[in-house]
Design a protein around this motif. Structure first.
Motif, PDB file in Angstrom:
ATOM      1  N   ASP A   1      42.901  51.548  48.462  1.00 18.83           N
ATOM      2  CA  ASP A   1      42.773  52.801  47.720  1.00 18.83           C
ATOM      3  C   ASP A   1      41.730  52.622  46.615  1.00 18.83           C
ATOM      4  O   ASP A   1      41.918  51.810  45.707  1.00 18.83           O
ATOM      5  N   GLY A   2      40.655  53.372  46.715  1.00 19.45           N
ATOM      6  CA  GLY A   2      39.542  53.213  45.785  1.00 19.45           C
ATOM      7  C   GLY A   2      39.846  53.545  44.339  1.00 19.45           C
ATOM      8  O   GLY A   2      39.144  53.075  43.441  1.00 19.45           O
ATOM      9  N   LYS A   3      40.884  54.354  44.093  1.00 14.49           N
ATOM     10  CA  LYS A   3      41.188  54.741  42.696  1.00 14.49           C
ATOM     11  C   LYS A   3      41.502  53.532  41.827  1.00 14.49           C
ATOM     12  O   LYS A   3      41.301  53.549  40.630  1.00 14.49           O
ATOM     13  N   SER A   4      42.014  52.462  42.464  1.00 10.14           N
ATOM     14  CA  SER A   4      42.344  51.266  41.690  1.00 10.14           C
ATOM     15  C   SER A   4      41.222  50.229  41.726  1.00 10.14           C
ATOM     16  O   SER A   4      41.383  49.115  41.244  1.00 10.14           O
ATOM     17  N   GLY A   5      40.079  50.602  42.304  1.00  9.90           N
ATOM     18  CA  GLY A   5      38.937  49.689  42.341  1.00  9.90           C
ATOM     19  C   GLY A   5      39.224  48.483  43.213  1.00  9.90           C
ATOM     20  O   GLY A   5      39.915  48.574  44.226  1.00  9.90           O
ATOM     21  N   LEU A   6      38.721  47.337  42.795  1.00 11.83           N
ATOM     22  CA  LEU A   6      38.937  46.076  43.521  1.00 11.83           C
ATOM     23  C   LEU A   6      38.918  44.969  42.469  1.00 11.83           C
ATOM     24  O   LEU A   6      37.907  44.319  42.230  1.00 11.83           O
ATOM     25  N   LYS A   7      40.080  44.807  41.846  1.00 13.08           N
ATOM     26  CA  LYS A   7      40.191  43.976  40.647  1.00 13.08           C
ATOM     27  C   LYS A   7      39.831  42.507  40.884  1.00 13.08           C
ATOM     28  O   LYS A   7      39.249  41.855  40.021  1.00 13.08           O
ATOM     29  N   GLU A   8      40.157  41.996  42.100  1.00 15.33           N
ATOM     30  CA  GLU A   8      39.998  40.556  42.320  1.00 15.33           C
ATOM     31  C   GLU A   8      38.559  40.064  42.250  1.00 15.33           C
ATOM     32  O   GLU A   8      38.317  38.876  42.062  1.00 15.33           O
ATOM     33  N   TYR A   9      37.574  40.963  42.411  1.00 17.83           N
ATOM     34  CA  TYR A   9      36.173  40.539  42.351  1.00 17.83           C
ATOM     35  C   TYR A   9      35.447  41.081  41.114  1.00 17.83           C
ATOM     36  O   TYR A   9      34.257  40.869  40.962  1.00 17.83           O
ATOM     37  N   ALA A  10      36.158  41.787  40.248  1.00 22.71           N
ATOM     38  CA  ALA A  10      35.561  42.369  39.034  1.00 22.71           C
ATOM     39  C   ALA A  10      35.159  41.250  38.073  1.00 22.71           C
ATOM     40  O   ALA A  10      35.696  40.152  38.139  1.00 22.71           O
ATOM     41  N   PRO A  11      34.199  41.538  37.159  1.00 22.38           N
ATOM     42  CA  PRO A  11      33.526  42.823  36.924  1.00 22.38           C
ATOM     43  C   PRO A  11      32.321  43.022  37.846  1.00 22.38           C
ATOM     44  O   PRO A  11      31.815  42.064  38.444  1.00 22.38           O
ATOM     45  N   TYR A  12      31.865  44.278  37.944  1.00 21.05           N
ATOM     46  CA  TYR A  12      30.740  44.659  38.791  1.00 21.05           C
ATOM     47  C   TYR A  12      29.576  45.159  37.936  1.00 21.05           C
ATOM     48  O   TYR A  12      29.792  45.856  36.953  1.00 21.05           O
ATOM     49  N   ASP A  13      28.360  44.824  38.370  1.00 24.43           N
ATOM     50  CA  ASP A  13      27.168  45.324  37.673  1.00 24.43           C
ATOM     51  C   ASP A  13      27.001  46.824  37.902  1.00 24.43           C
ATOM     52  O   ASP A  13      26.571  47.558  37.013  1.00 24.43           O
ATOM     53  N   LYS A  14      27.326  47.251  39.125  1.00 25.46           N
ATOM     54  CA  LYS A  14      27.182  48.661  39.496  1.00 25.46           C
ATOM     55  C   LYS A  14      28.407  49.081  40.304  1.00 25.46           C
ATOM     56  O   LYS A  14      28.902  48.309  41.128  1.00 25.46           O
ATOM     57  N   ILE A  15      28.879  50.311  40.069  1.00 27.60           N
ATOM     58  CA  ILE A  15      29.961  50.897  40.881  1.00 27.60           C
ATOM     59  C   ILE A  15      29.493  52.267  41.324  1.00 27.60           C
ATOM     60  O   ILE A  15      29.031  53.069  40.503  1.00 27.60           O
ATOM     61  N   THR A  16      29.606  52.543  42.625  1.00 24.55           N
ATOM     62  CA  THR A  16      29.218  53.848  43.151  1.00 24.55           C
ATOM     63  C   THR A  16      30.385  54.458  43.919  1.00 24.55           C
ATOM     64  O   THR A  16      31.069  53.759  44.667  1.00 24.55           O
TER      65      THR A  16
ATOM     66  N   SER B   1      36.104  63.022  42.380  1.00 22.62           N
ATOM     67  CA  SER B   1      37.392  62.827  41.731  1.00 22.62           C
ATOM     68  C   SER B   1      37.502  63.858  40.612  1.00 22.62           C
ATOM     69  O   SER B   1      36.490  64.291  40.072  1.00 22.62           O
ATOM     70  N   LYS B   2      38.730  64.266  40.276  1.00 24.49           N
ATOM     71  CA  LYS B   2      38.900  65.251  39.202  1.00 24.49           C
ATOM     72  C   LYS B   2      38.631  64.622  37.841  1.00 24.49           C
ATOM     73  O   LYS B   2      38.238  65.301  36.905  1.00 24.49           O
ATOM     74  N   LYS B   3      38.844  63.305  37.745  1.00 25.74           N
ATOM     75  CA  LYS B   3      38.527  62.589  36.508  1.00 25.74           C
ATOM     76  C   LYS B   3      38.117  61.162  36.860  1.00 25.74           C
ATOM     77  O   LYS B   3      38.329  60.711  37.993  1.00 25.74           O
ATOM     78  N   ILE B   4      37.559  60.469  35.921  1.00 25.14           N
ATOM     79  CA  ILE B   4      37.098  59.100  36.170  1.00 25.14           C
ATOM     80  C   ILE B   4      38.302  58.160  36.203  1.00 25.14           C
ATOM     81  O   ILE B   4      39.033  58.060  35.206  1.00 25.14           O
ATOM     82  N   PRO B   5      38.540  57.470  37.322  1.00 19.93           N
ATOM     83  CA  PRO B   5      39.666  56.521  37.357  1.00 19.93           C
ATOM     84  C   PRO B   5      39.468  55.409  36.322  1.00 19.93           C
ATOM     85  O   PRO B   5      38.424  54.738  36.317  1.00 19.93           O
ATOM     86  N   PRO B   6      40.444  55.211  35.415  1.00 17.46           N
ATOM     87  CA  PRO B   6      40.293  54.201  34.350  1.00 17.46           C
ATOM     88  C   PRO B   6      39.991  52.801  34.885  1.00 17.46           C
ATOM     89  O   PRO B   6      39.256  52.044  34.259  1.00 17.46           O
ATOM     90  N   ALA B   7      40.536  52.466  36.062  1.00 19.98           N
ATOM     91  CA  ALA B   7      40.319  51.133  36.635  1.00 19.98           C
ATOM     92  C   ALA B   7      38.835  50.864  36.868  1.00 19.98           C
ATOM     93  O   ALA B   7      38.372  49.724  36.728  1.00 19.98           O
ATOM     94  N   LEU B   8      38.083  51.906  37.201  1.00 20.19           N
ATOM     95  CA  LEU B   8      36.653  51.707  37.476  1.00 20.19           C
ATOM     96  C   LEU B   8      35.879  51.389  36.203  1.00 20.19           C
ATOM     97  O   LEU B   8      34.960  50.568  36.215  1.00 20.19           O
TER      98      LEU B   8
END
Length: 198
Positions: free
Chosen positions: A125-140, A145-152
């Motif tokens: 589920d993309g709303k929770s991002g992908l924590k195990e490889y974070a942080p990311y230089d770029k996220i697309t 989405s109705k609002k920016i998911p905080p996890a991203l």
């Protein structure tokens, strides 16, 4: 093939990457004669492959550089990930997340067959991002989405860029979010039309 995208402000570097990845491979067989038309196309399960000019512009807005670590929310057909993989080069990484299992399986198999070794595809589920490889230089994000998911925001590195369509089924705005010195800078890049985040 995509040289006309210069009209939209897409750079030669991005156009060259798009010309190296054959969009025809990423659309359903019955739509392959339309593969090179500058329009979104359905790929099943209520999802689409974005119009080439939108893919070019999103790559441009992300300012992809050699060695960038990128998270993509919404693998879809895998075309966008394939183009980005060339732009970040062998030292870069693309982590792409898809929630629709049949699309995940198709994209994973296709990207593996193209031997694009700097892409990892995940069923999640993309709303929770992908924590195990974070942080990311770029996220697309390739769905609105109705609002920016905080996890991203949390998973974006200092100085990083998040590109996401925000809105509803009628009105969406492509936003570029920058994380700088613990501040979040938000910029509107124009009206867009994407499928919803599932």
């Amino acid at each position: 093939m995509y040289e006309h995208l210069e009209y939209y402000g897409v750079s030669k570097r991005v156009i060259e990457a798009m010309n190296k990845i054959d969009r025809k491979l990423f659309v359903p067989v019955e739509l392959r004669e339309s593969a090179y038309i500058d329009t979104p196309l359905p790929i099943g399960y209520g999802q689409t492959i974005s119009a080439p000019h939108m893919i070019g512009l999103m790559c441009e807005y992300l300012d992809l550089k050699e060695g960038d670590k990128v998270l993509e929310i919404g693998t879809g057909s895998g075309y966008n990930a394939a183009v980005m993989s060339l732009l970040v080069g062998r030292t870069g990484k693309i982590y792409t997340v898809e929630v629709v299992e049949p699309l995940y399986k198709q994209a994973k198999a296709l990207l593996e067959s193209l031997m694009l070794e700097n892409i990892k595809v995940f069923l999640s589920d993309g709303k929770s991002g992908l924590k195990e490889y974070a942080p990311y230089d770029k996220i697309t994000v390739t769905c609105y989405s109705k609002k920016i998911p905080p996890a991203l925001i949390e998973q974006l590195s200092e100085g990083g860029i998040l590109l996401i369509p925000i809105g509803n089924e009628y009105v969406q705005v492509l936003k570029r979010i920058r994380k700088q010195e613990n501040r979040i800078l938000e910029e509107n890049l124009g009206d867009v039309r994407f499928v919803p985040m599932v």
